[in-house]
Design a protein around this motif. Sequence first.
Motif, PDB file in Angstrom:
ATOM      1  N   GLU A   1     106.787  56.037 103.640  1.00  0.00           N
ATOM      2  CA  GLU A   1     105.445  56.270 103.826  1.00  0.00           C
ATOM      3  C   GLU A   1     105.054  57.346 104.652  1.00  0.00           C
ATOM      4  O   GLU A   1     104.028  57.663 104.627  1.00  0.00           O
ATOM      5  N   GLY A   2     106.074  58.052 105.263  1.00  0.00           N
ATOM      6  CA  GLY A   2     105.854  59.263 105.837  1.00  0.00           C
ATOM      7  C   GLY A   2     105.088  60.131 105.406  1.00  0.00           C
ATOM      8  O   GLY A   2     103.920  60.684 105.944  1.00  0.00           O
ATOM      9  N   PRO A   3     104.995  60.815 104.088  1.00  0.00           N
ATOM     10  CA  PRO A   3     104.197  61.713 103.507  1.00  0.00           C
ATOM     11  C   PRO A   3     102.742  61.230 103.414  1.00  0.00           C
ATOM     12  O   PRO A   3     102.229  62.092 103.062  1.00  0.00           O
ATOM     13  N   GLU A   4     102.415  59.796 103.564  1.00  0.00           N
ATOM     14  CA  GLU A   4     101.103  59.248 103.331  1.00  0.00           C
ATOM     15  C   GLU A   4     100.406  59.468 104.607  1.00  0.00           C
ATOM     16  O   GLU A   4      99.257  59.166 104.670  1.00  0.00           O
ATOM     17  N   GLY A   5     100.967  59.825 105.647  1.00  0.00           N
ATOM     18  CA  GLY A   5     100.436  60.122 106.837  1.00  0.00           C
ATOM     19  C   GLY A   5     100.185  58.825 107.636  1.00  0.00           C
ATOM     20  O   GLY A   5      99.456  58.841 108.798  1.00  0.00           O
ATOM     21  N   VAL A   6     100.837  57.710 107.496  1.00  0.00           N
ATOM     22  CA  VAL A   6     100.891  56.609 108.131  1.00  0.00           C
ATOM     23  C   VAL A   6     102.303  56.155 108.323  1.00  0.00           C
ATOM     24  O   VAL A   6     103.241  56.707 107.632  1.00  0.00           O
ATOM     25  N   ARG A   7     102.567  55.125 109.005  1.00  0.00           N
ATOM     26  CA  ARG A   7     103.717  54.425 109.367  1.00  0.00           C
ATOM     27  C   ARG A   7     103.550  52.773 109.293  1.00  0.00           C
ATOM     28  O   ARG A   7     102.661  52.309 109.847  1.00  0.00           O
ATOM     29  N   PHE A   8     104.581  52.208 109.166  1.00  0.00           N
ATOM     30  CA  PHE A   8     104.687  50.737 109.198  1.00  0.00           C
ATOM     31  C   PHE A   8     104.786  50.450 110.625  1.00  0.00           C
ATOM     32  O   PHE A   8     105.667  51.018 111.212  1.00  0.00           O
TER      33      PHE A   8
ATOM     34  N   HIS B   1     112.376  33.815 117.619  1.00  0.00           N
ATOM     35  CA  HIS B   1     111.192  33.021 117.941  1.00  0.00           C
ATOM     36  C   HIS B   1     110.005  33.504 117.984  1.00  0.00           C
ATOM     37  O   HIS B   1     109.008  33.101 118.745  1.00  0.00           O
ATOM     38  N   THR B   2     109.723  34.449 117.186  1.00  0.00           N
ATOM     39  CA  THR B   2     108.582  35.203 116.726  1.00  0.00           C
ATOM     40  C   THR B   2     108.178  35.218 115.393  1.00  0.00           C
ATOM     41  O   THR B   2     108.882  35.036 114.465  1.00  0.00           O
ATOM     42  N   GLN B   3     106.926  35.167 115.281  1.00  0.00           N
ATOM     43  CA  GLN B   3     106.287  35.404 113.808  1.00  0.00           C
ATOM     44  C   GLN B   3     106.003  37.085 113.952  1.00  0.00           C
ATOM     45  O   GLN B   3     105.280  37.735 114.721  1.00  0.00           O
ATOM     46  N   LEU B   4     106.554  37.796 112.795  1.00  0.00           N
ATOM     47  CA  LEU B   4     106.714  39.097 112.785  1.00  0.00           C
ATOM     48  C   LEU B   4     105.410  39.393 111.642  1.00  0.00           C
ATOM     49  O   LEU B   4     105.216  38.878 110.658  1.00  0.00           O
ATOM     50  N   ILE B   5     105.057  40.594 111.960  1.00  0.00           N
ATOM     51  CA  ILE B   5     103.479  40.852 111.078  1.00  0.00           C
ATOM     52  C   ILE B   5     103.557  42.378 110.992  1.00  0.00           C
ATOM     53  O   ILE B   5     103.858  43.144 112.047  1.00  0.00           O
ATOM     54  N   ILE B   6     103.957  42.903 109.407  1.00  0.00           N
ATOM     55  CA  ILE B   6     104.162  44.092 109.321  1.00  0.00           C
ATOM     56  C   ILE B   6     102.446  44.911 109.135  1.00  0.00           C
ATOM     57  O   ILE B   6     101.747  44.315 108.228  1.00  0.00           O
ATOM     58  N   ASP B   7     102.384  45.727 109.780  1.00  0.00           N
ATOM     59  CA  ASP B   7     101.155  46.269 109.800  1.00  0.00           C
ATOM     60  C   ASP B   7     101.307  47.980 109.369  1.00  0.00           C
ATOM     61  O   ASP B   7     102.350  48.221 109.279  1.00  0.00           O
ATOM     62  N   VAL B   8      99.938  48.482 108.949  1.00  0.00           N
ATOM     63  CA  VAL B   8     100.212  50.057 108.991  1.00  0.00           C
ATOM     64  C   VAL B   8      99.254  50.581 109.877  1.00  0.00           C
ATOM     65  O   VAL B   8      98.071  50.175 110.201  1.00  0.00           O
ATOM     66  N   VAL B   9      99.724  51.754 110.616  1.00  0.00           N
ATOM     67  CA  VAL B   9      98.975  52.690 111.532  1.00  0.00           C
ATOM     68  C   VAL B   9      99.018  54.088 111.061  1.00  0.00           C
ATOM     69  O   VAL B   9      99.834  54.407 110.628  1.00  0.00           O
ATOM     70  N   GLU B  10      98.110  54.894 111.596  1.00  0.00           N
ATOM     71  CA  GLU B  10      97.883  56.535 111.282  1.00  0.00           C
ATOM     72  C   GLU B  10      99.058  56.889 112.245  1.00  0.00           C
ATOM     73  O   GLU B  10      99.449  56.505 113.332  1.00  0.00           O
ATOM     74  N   GLY B  11      99.775  58.094 111.688  1.00  0.00           N
ATOM     75  CA  GLY B  11     100.650  58.794 112.539  1.00  0.00           C
ATOM     76  C   GLY B  11     101.966  58.818 111.615  1.00  0.00           C
ATOM     77  O   GLY B  11     102.168  58.085 110.710  1.00  0.00           O
ATOM     78  N   ARG B  12     102.972  59.451 112.119  1.00  0.00           N
ATOM     79  CA  ARG B  12     104.347  59.692 111.448  1.00  0.00           C
ATOM     80  C   ARG B  12     105.188  58.713 111.982  1.00  0.00           C
ATOM     81  O   ARG B  12     105.290  58.496 113.106  1.00  0.00           O
ATOM     82  N   GLY B  13     106.073  58.124 111.230  1.00  0.00           N
ATOM     83  CA  GLY B  13     106.867  57.083 111.786  1.00  0.00           C
ATOM     84  C   GLY B  13     108.255  57.894 111.340  1.00  0.00           C
ATOM     85  O   GLY B  13     108.471  59.003 111.374  1.00  0.00           O
ATOM     86  N   GLY B  14     109.498  56.914 110.785  1.00  0.00           N
ATOM     87  CA  GLY B  14     110.715  57.462 110.721  1.00  0.00           C
ATOM     88  C   GLY B  14     110.777  58.407 109.540  1.00  0.00           C
ATOM     89  O   GLY B  14     110.268  58.434 108.505  1.00  0.00           O
ATOM     90  N   MET B  15     111.611  59.204 109.762  1.00  0.00           N
ATOM     91  CA  MET B  15     111.691  60.556 108.881  1.00  0.00           C
ATOM     92  C   MET B  15     112.125  60.100 107.436  1.00  0.00           C
ATOM     93  O   MET B  15     112.056  60.790 106.515  1.00  0.00           O
ATOM     94  N   PHE B  16     112.966  59.134 107.486  1.00  0.00           N
ATOM     95  CA  PHE B  16     113.561  58.620 106.185  1.00  0.00           C
ATOM     96  C   PHE B  16     112.746  57.524 105.614  1.00  0.00           C
ATOM     97  O   PHE B  16     112.944  57.098 104.312  1.00  0.00           O
ATOM     98  N   SER B  17     111.576  56.804 106.006  1.00  0.00           N
ATOM     99  CA  SER B  17     110.966  55.905 105.616  1.00  0.00           C
ATOM    100  C   SER B  17     109.813  56.597 104.542  1.00  0.00           C
ATOM    101  O   SER B  17     109.224  57.674 104.736  1.00  0.00           O
TER     102      SER B  17
END
Length: 105
Positions: A89-96, A71-87
């Motif tokens: 974008e990790g080496p880019e210094g950002v995370r979804f 029942h929600t609208q999902l919005i995928i964004d990018v923020v600074e910092g490390r995310g999941g180690m297998f995702s």
Amino acid sequence: MATKEALGLIEKLKEKHGPLLFHQSGGCCDGSSPMCFPESDFIIGDSDVLLGKIGEVPFYMNKKQYEYWKHTQLIIDVVEGRGGMFSLEGPEGVRFLTRSKILPS
């Protein structure tokens, strides 16, 4: 739905890695963030639901997680910092990051 920043990062990752997919499992820790994988590196199972595409990349979610967020609208964004180690974008210094907004009933 995705922000302009998320779409830009998706394009950059597609150039580096080829076809991609997103998966949000609904688990704890890294599982609560959308994870970006090369399309050939992740096997979609019977417990996954295709929600649509962002930047022409399929976005899957675990069925149990979908029950909480349907029942929600999902919005995928990018923020600074490390995310999941297998995702990817990790080496880019950002995370979804998944942001949500309750849909009117």
